[in-house]
Enzyme design. Structure first.
Site, PDB file in Angstrom:
ATOM      1  N   LYS A  36      19.215 -15.259   0.801  1.00  0.00           N
ATOM      2  CA  LYS A  36      18.089 -16.294   0.988  1.00  0.00           C
ATOM      3  C   LYS A  36      17.950 -17.190  -0.197  1.00  0.00           C
ATOM      4  O   LYS A  36      17.963 -18.620   0.031  1.00  0.00           O
ATOM      5  CB  LYS A  36      16.841 -15.793   1.440  1.00  0.00           C
ATOM      6  CG  LYS A  36      16.834 -15.088   2.753  1.00  0.00           C
ATOM      7  CD  LYS A  36      17.171 -15.867   3.936  1.00  0.00           C
ATOM      8  CE  LYS A  36      16.930 -14.966   5.045  1.00  0.00           C
ATOM      9  NZ  LYS A  36      17.011 -15.684   6.335  1.00  0.00           N
ATOM     10  N   TYR A  52      14.702  -5.049  -0.567  1.00  0.00           N
ATOM     11  CA  TYR A  52      14.772  -6.321   0.086  1.00  0.00           C
ATOM     12  C   TYR A  52      15.711  -7.214  -0.405  1.00  0.00           C
ATOM     13  O   TYR A  52      16.262  -8.161   0.026  1.00  0.00           O
ATOM     14  CB  TYR A  52      13.642  -7.308   0.129  1.00  0.00           C
ATOM     15  CG  TYR A  52      13.481  -7.997   1.540  1.00  0.00           C
ATOM     16  CD1 TYR A  52      13.633  -7.819   2.727  1.00  0.00           C
ATOM     17  CD2 TYR A  52      13.681  -9.461   0.908  1.00  0.00           C
ATOM     18  CE1 TYR A  52      13.547  -8.940   3.622  1.00  0.00           C
ATOM     19  CE2 TYR A  52      13.581 -10.504   1.526  1.00  0.00           C
ATOM     20  CZ  TYR A  52      13.472 -10.391   3.133  1.00  0.00           C
ATOM     21  OH  TYR A  52      13.419 -11.217   4.119  1.00  0.00           O
ATOM     22  N   THR A  70       7.776  -9.010  13.376  1.00  0.00           N
ATOM     23  CA  THR A  70       8.813  -9.094  14.125  1.00  0.00           C
ATOM     24  C   THR A  70       9.372  -7.541  14.335  1.00  0.00           C
ATOM     25  O   THR A  70       9.188  -6.682  13.555  1.00  0.00           O
ATOM     26  CB  THR A  70       9.996 -10.183  13.832  1.00  0.00           C
ATOM     27  OG1 THR A  70      10.411  -9.634  12.702  1.00  0.00           O
ATOM     28  CG2 THR A  70       9.187 -11.479  13.652  1.00  0.00           C
ATOM     29  N   GLY A  84      11.724 -12.722  18.512  1.00  0.00           N
ATOM     30  CA  GLY A  84      11.163 -13.106  17.110  1.00  0.00           C
ATOM     31  C   GLY A  84      10.878 -14.400  16.935  1.00  0.00           C
ATOM     32  O   GLY A  84      10.506 -15.383  17.625  1.00  0.00           O
TER      33      GLY A  84
END
Length: 252
Positions: free
Chosen positions: A161, A154, A192, A18
């Site tokens: 993050k 998510y 990916t 990836g």
């Protein structure tokens, strides 16, 4: 003719596939030796290292779960014994459960924070002595748009993050006076193998394509070129930023 990065060594976490692999190859093109970190898939790591060596630089593989802070000293020591220095650190490894935040089990939340954020700090602390001694170094982390906007299922990754981007800013202010530059890169939806595990990936992908001015999702190579730029002296005035390279998706 030598490039400014020629002869330097980069440690890239999660480099066997990836985005991590694309970054390894992009830096190899600039003469950077690559320490390929991988968690499990040795065959993929070996293949990445072979492709890196084909570009005329050194490469070796280093198995380590970077979320295990107790394993980091041995990882760094092994890389230093092999290459002599770590001039560039790129934290690309990421993990997280794809589910609603209110349904997350605490161990799933902890796992994302451990790999995506805590490991970054642990790695930075381990590479710092060598960078401080040379009064130079480059540190980058891969983030995502989920850090500041809602993406269904998510949250585990997005929240970690967000913490990662805050850490980038703090580290940048603290370390730039030492000659060590810290930045991040955020790429929107990147096609990916890992992301294909996302629920209803193809439907989600097509929706993102419709909303992206560039008319497609990112490739790993799109992000790798940005990372390579941020590792170069040409980007020396960029400090503590998470650069968004998403084809315009975040503008809409």
């Amino acid at each position: 003719m030598m490039t400014p990065l020629e002869g330097k060594t980069a440690l890239i976490t999660g480099a066997s596939r990836g985005i991590g692999k694309a970054v390894a190859l992009a830096l190899a093109e600039k003469g950077v030796n690559i320490a390929v970190n991988y968690p499990q898939n040795e065959d993929a790591a070996k293949k990445c290292a072979e492709e890196v060596r084909a570009r005329g630089v050194r490469a070796d593989i280093f198995q380590c779960n970077v979320g295990d802070l107790d394993a980091l000293p041995a990882l760094i020591d092994n890389i230093l014994k092999t290459f002599g220095s770590i001039d560039i650190l790129i934290h690309n490894a990421a993990l997280g459960a794809f589910k609603a935040v209110h349904k997350l089990k605490m161990n799933q939340y902890d796992l994302s924070m451990s790999i995506n954020t805590r490991a970054f700090l642990g790695l930075v602390q381990k590479v710092l002595p060598g960078m401080e001694a040379k009064k130079e170094g480059t540190i980058l982390a891969i983030s995502s748009l989920g850090s500041h906007r809602f993406i269904p299922n998510y949250g585990a990754i997005g929240i970690s993050k967000a913490a990662l981007e805050a850490m980038i800013r703090y580290l940048a202010v603290e370390l730039m006076p030492k000659g060590i530059r810290v930045n991040g890169v955020s790429g929107g939806l990147v096609d990916t193998d890992a992301l294909r595990a996302f629920p209803f990936f193809e439907i989600f992908k097509q929706e993102v394509v419709k909303r992206t001015p560039a008319g497609r999702v990112a490739t790993p190579e799109d992000l790798a070129r940005v990372v390579a730029f941020l590792c170069s002296p040409e980007s020396s005035w960029i400090v503590g930023q998470t650069v968004i390279a998403d084809g315009g998706l975040s503008l809409i």
